[in-house]
Design an enzyme around this catalytic site. Structure first.
Site, PDB file in Angstrom:
ATOM      1  CG  HIS A 144      -5.457  -0.253   2.054  1.00 21.25           C
ATOM      2  ND1 HIS A 144      -5.246   1.093   2.282  1.00 21.25           N
ATOM      3  CD2 HIS A 144      -4.422  -0.898   2.631  1.00 21.25           C
ATOM      4  CE1 HIS A 144      -4.138   1.253   2.979  1.00 21.25           C
ATOM      5  NE2 HIS A 144      -3.622   0.059   3.204  1.00 21.25           N
ATOM      6  CB  CYS A 199      -0.980   0.006   1.160  1.00 17.28           C
ATOM      7  SG  CYS A 199      -0.235  -0.196   2.793  1.00 17.28           S
ATOM      8  CG  ASP A 234      -8.084   2.997   0.985  1.00 13.83           C
ATOM      9  OD1 ASP A 234      -6.950   2.482   1.007  1.00 13.83           O
ATOM     10  OD2 ASP A 234      -8.988   2.672   1.773  1.00 13.83           O
TER      11      ASP A 234
END
Length: 462
Positions: free
Chosen positions: A349, A128, A347
């Site tokens: 993720h 990430c 994000d």
């Protein structure tokens, strides 16, 4: 783009659909549901259900919620990378939607060619911070290569006629015939979209992509990192610098500077940016490279120091700021703006299937996100890297002035970082890969660098 003035081709009337204000089940299914590698003999319906199940499982596992909502106030201004938007105004709201959808969204991927030295074909669960670093670099590259105010046409659904009006105004009054105007606009649109697609391809999950995961992992080996390890925001900054240096053939006239000991040394930046004139050229001074400046910092101990919040807001208001990356293991985010006491972010993720960037006209939709999300400042991890971009020497001088002003407005006695005349004590490119930045207590306030056998990403508040 100036959000205070109407965006060409956008109606100030009407509210956006509800699914724009939050992450919907439909948007999740659309952006990641085509990912698993099904048996070619498998029935189409079964393959579709399997793909949706894998997508749902990966997204539940890696932080995305089907019911997560990000509500935005229509009365408070929203700031994103140097621009301010009032969402109660239809035109400004549409400008924000376009600008946000234009940002490159780089997430976990699965099914890419095996990473060297490992059996991994996915970065889900460990990559990430590298993805956040990719997004930070991508924003700098978009500013470097595309016209100011450019937005992704296919994301914002601007009509061709509206684009003609916008482009013809920039071309001048001499372009009056409709046919000629269409031809010129089509050419400009095609040229910018080719550049946009080329930038996206540079971040593809393929060994040939200069800023793809394969190259970034390889650049991290000199710091003792390997695929599957946790990469912190400081080491990612150095990896990005090395990757840009190695990709000079693809990305010309650009360099990356990583600050030392929370200090940007002006002479060091000038030395990096000044380059000899090409053979046969004449001029009073060397040509100037554009520069991305990355500043690894620590904004407190275990949690963000509240006194630094105002400073972070001030930096995100600057047009030269290209974002902030940071986060604990498995919780890295790319911060691009704020509204009130909440940060706006992209994000990484979210596990998506790999896109083959070697194919002509590969799909671009999974590289853009249309669902803004927010997080409280109190949940921001204090370990981060802040990015800036200056296209010219004049812009760098302005950057030094505006950033220094933004830093000095904090009530904290010692700023997040400083911009100083002179040179660092060591060449940035020779910085030891294993080092720690120690931030001393105020009564002994000074910055120093020491060697340590651990990662350079560890920041210790003594």
């Amino acid at each position: 783009m100036n959000p205070s003035s109407p965006c060409e081709g956008q109606s100030p009337e009407g509210d956006p659909p509800d699914d724009w204000f939050h992450l919907s089940t439909m948007s999740l299914g659309t952006q990641g549901s085509d990912g698993s590698r099904d048996d070619p003999e498998e029935p189409e319906e079964r393959g579709r259900l399997k793909s949706k199940f894998v997508s749902a499982w990966n997204n539940v596992k890696y932080g995305w919620s089907f019911k997560s909502k990000a509500h935005f106030s229509k009365t408070s201004p929203l700031t994103m990378l140097g621009q301010s938007y009032l969402l109660s105004h239809g035109v400004e709201r549409e400008c924000f939607r376009q600008a946000f959808a234009t940002l490159l969204w780089l997430t976990y991927r699965r099914g890419f060619p095996q990473l060297d030295g490992s059996s991994l074909t996915t970065d889900s669960g460990w990559g990430c911070m590298l993805r956040s670093g990719q997004m930070l670099l991508a924003q700098g590259l978009l500013l470097h290569l595309l016209p100011p105010g450019w937005t992704w046409l296919y994301a914002n659904h601007v009509s061709k006629d509206d684009m003609e009006v916008q482009e013809s105004r920039s071309l001048g009054p001499e372009v009056t015939k409709k046919g000629r105007r269409k031809s010129i606009v089509s050419f400009l649109e095609s040229r910018t979209e080719v550049t946009h697609r080329r930038v996206v391809s540079w971040f593809g999950d393929h060994p040939i992509a200069p800023f793809g995961l394969h190259q970034l992992v390889e650049q991290g080996t000199s710091a003792g990192k390997k695929a599957g390890d946790w990469y912190g925001p400081s080491i990612v900054a150095h990896i990005l610098r090395k990757a840009v240096d190695a990709a000079s053939a693809e990305v010309s006239n650009l360099t990356v500077y990583v600050a030392q000991d929370c200090t940007v040394y002006i002479d060091d930046v000038v030395r990096l940016c000044e380059r000899p004139l090409s053979e046969g050229s004449t001029g009073p001074s060397p040509a100037w490279k554009s520069v991305i400046i990355l500043v690894p910092v620590r904004l407190g101990g275990e949690v963000l120091n509240p006194t630094y919040i105002k400073c972070v807001k001030n930096l995100l208001r600057l047009e030269c700021c290209i974002g902030i990356i940071g986060g604990k293991p498995k919780h890295s985010l790319f911060f691009v703006g704020y509204q009130d006491e909440q940060l706006l972010y992209l994000d990484p993720h979210y596990s998506q299937s790999t896109v083959d960037i070697t194919q002509d006209n590969f799909p671009l939709e999974s590289f853009h996100c249309k669902c803004p999300r927010k997080i409280s400042f109190s949940r921001m991890d204090p370990s981060c890297t802040i990015g800036f971009y200056a296209k010219s020497q004049k812009e760098f001088e302005l950057l030094c002035s505006t950033v220094s002003t933004a830093l000095s407005s904090s009530t904290e006695k010692y700023p997040i970082f400083t911009i100083a005349e002179g040179q660092g004590q060591e060449d940035e490119s020779d910085a030891p890969p294993n080092s720690i930045t120690h931030i001393l207590t105020k009564d002994k306030a000074r910055l120093r660098r020491t060697n340590n056998s651990n990662s350079m990403d560890e920041f210790v508040l003594l």
